[in-house]
Design an enzyme around this catalytic site. Sequence first.
Site, short mmCIF file in Angstrom:
data_model
loop_
_atom_site.label_atom_id
_atom_site.label_comp_id
_atom_site.label_asym_id
_atom_site.label_seq_id
_atom_site.Cartn_x
_atom_site.Cartn_y
_atom_site.Cartn_z
N ASP A 67 -0.02 7.34 -7.73
CA ASP A 67 -0.47 7.66 -9.09
C ASP A 67 -0.55 6.36 -9.90
O ASP A 67 0.44 5.64 -10.00
CB ASP A 67 0.56 8.61 -9.72
CG ASP A 67 0.01 9.36 -10.90
OD1 ASP A 67 -1.23 9.37 -11.10
OD2 ASP A 67 0.82 9.99 -11.62
N GLU A 120 -5.82 9.20 -14.44
CA GLU A 120 -6.04 10.19 -15.49
C GLU A 120 -7.31 9.87 -16.28
O GLU A 120 -7.57 8.70 -16.57
CB GLU A 120 -4.84 10.21 -16.46
CG GLU A 120 -3.56 10.67 -15.81
CD GLU A 120 -2.38 10.74 -16.79
OE1 GLU A 120 -2.59 10.52 -18.01
OE2 GLU A 120 -1.26 11.02 -16.34
N GLU A 165 -4.95 19.92 -15.19
CA GLU A 165 -3.59 20.20 -15.67
C GLU A 165 -3.62 20.98 -16.99
O GLU A 165 -4.32 20.59 -17.95
CB GLU A 165 -2.80 18.89 -15.86
CG GLU A 165 -1.40 19.14 -16.42
CD GLU A 165 -0.46 17.96 -16.36
OE1 GLU A 165 -0.83 16.91 -15.80
OE2 GLU A 165 0.67 18.08 -16.87
N LYS A 224 -4.57 8.48 -7.59
CA LYS A 224 -4.97 9.39 -8.68
C LYS A 224 -4.94 8.61 -9.99
O LYS A 224 -4.08 7.76 -10.17
CB LYS A 224 -3.99 10.57 -8.74
CG LYS A 224 -4.21 11.48 -9.94
CD LYS A 224 -3.31 12.69 -9.94
CE LYS A 224 -1.99 12.49 -10.65
NZ LYS A 224 -2.07 12.07 -12.06
N ASP A 241 3.58 9.31 -11.55
CA ASP A 241 4.28 8.46 -12.52
C ASP A 241 5.29 9.31 -13.31
O ASP A 241 6.07 8.77 -14.11
CB ASP A 241 3.31 7.70 -13.44
CG ASP A 241 2.46 8.61 -14.29
OD1 ASP A 241 2.52 9.85 -14.12
OD2 ASP A 241 1.71 8.08 -15.15
N SER A 242 5.32 10.61 -13.04
CA SER A 242 6.39 11.46 -13.57
C SER A 242 7.75 10.96 -13.08
O SER A 242 8.79 11.38 -13.59
CB SER A 242 6.19 12.93 -13.16
OG SER A 242 5.93 13.03 -11.78
#
Length: 276
Positions: free
Chosen positions: A79, A111, A178, A109, A40-41
């Site tokens: 993501d 978070e 991270e 993925k 999502d970056s």
Amino acid sequence: MFDLYTMKENKEKIAWLTSYDFPTAQFAQAACMDMILVGDSLGMCVYGYKGTVPVTMDQCIVHCEAVRRGAPDVVVVGDMPFLSYQASDEQAVMEAGRFLKEADVDAIKLEGGVRITSRISAITDAGINVIGHIGLTPQSSGQLGGHKAQGRTAEAAKLVVEDALAVQEAGAKMLLVEAVPPEVTRYIWETLDIPVMSIGAGPYCDGQLLIVSDLIGQFQAFTPKFVKKYCNVAEVITNAMKEYVSEVKNGSFPDDQKYCYPMVAGEEKKFIELMK
Ligand code: KIV
């Protein structure tokens, strides 16, 4: 996906990179990348948002589709963007499932650690490979006091380890850590059975992730400490564009031979006659 377990067993490091589009995915496959994250970056790297929060599932799906077409032989990870899994386990399963049905990804993925274990279990129970992401989790950077390294004190490190254990226990197939000190990542790596990957979390793990826009020197807004720039495409592209602007302005591009389609031999004369 399961080749990655063999790589871990064989102590072969896993190379992982983000990618958001077809050509970059092709380059990644040509470079023998083991995994691609359609992160999502992309909100910052492709759309110019300040952070990842505005990114939607529809945007992520479109980019995953393009990446899958560019890298059919690489493990592609979708993501889950902000608010695609936070509301409920059911929402998480449905949205994770879209990545597989619409974009043919190999894993998703998401978070979070202890607080999202029920989401990880629910998605895993639906038959979807889940990769956990702990430490600095950009979607909740507001709560973490910004994009800051995590686990730097003994107490904070213990919380990161608890997150790691919870993610594995919930059924995740892999863990991404991270911006955590290498000592803490090493402890996690030596404790967990699943592959542990690092982005800015040191060398003691099964492999590394970087953001492609950082690696190629494309993203201009800021550069985290852990980024190694392998080239500077911003400079290369800007210089090429400057040269183009200058050649258009001074008329040296194009000339009437090179970069043009000449008339068929003898047709120019006929054309002039015809137009009289
Ligand atoms: O979106 C992304 O690229 C990520 C990395 C920062 C780990 O989640």
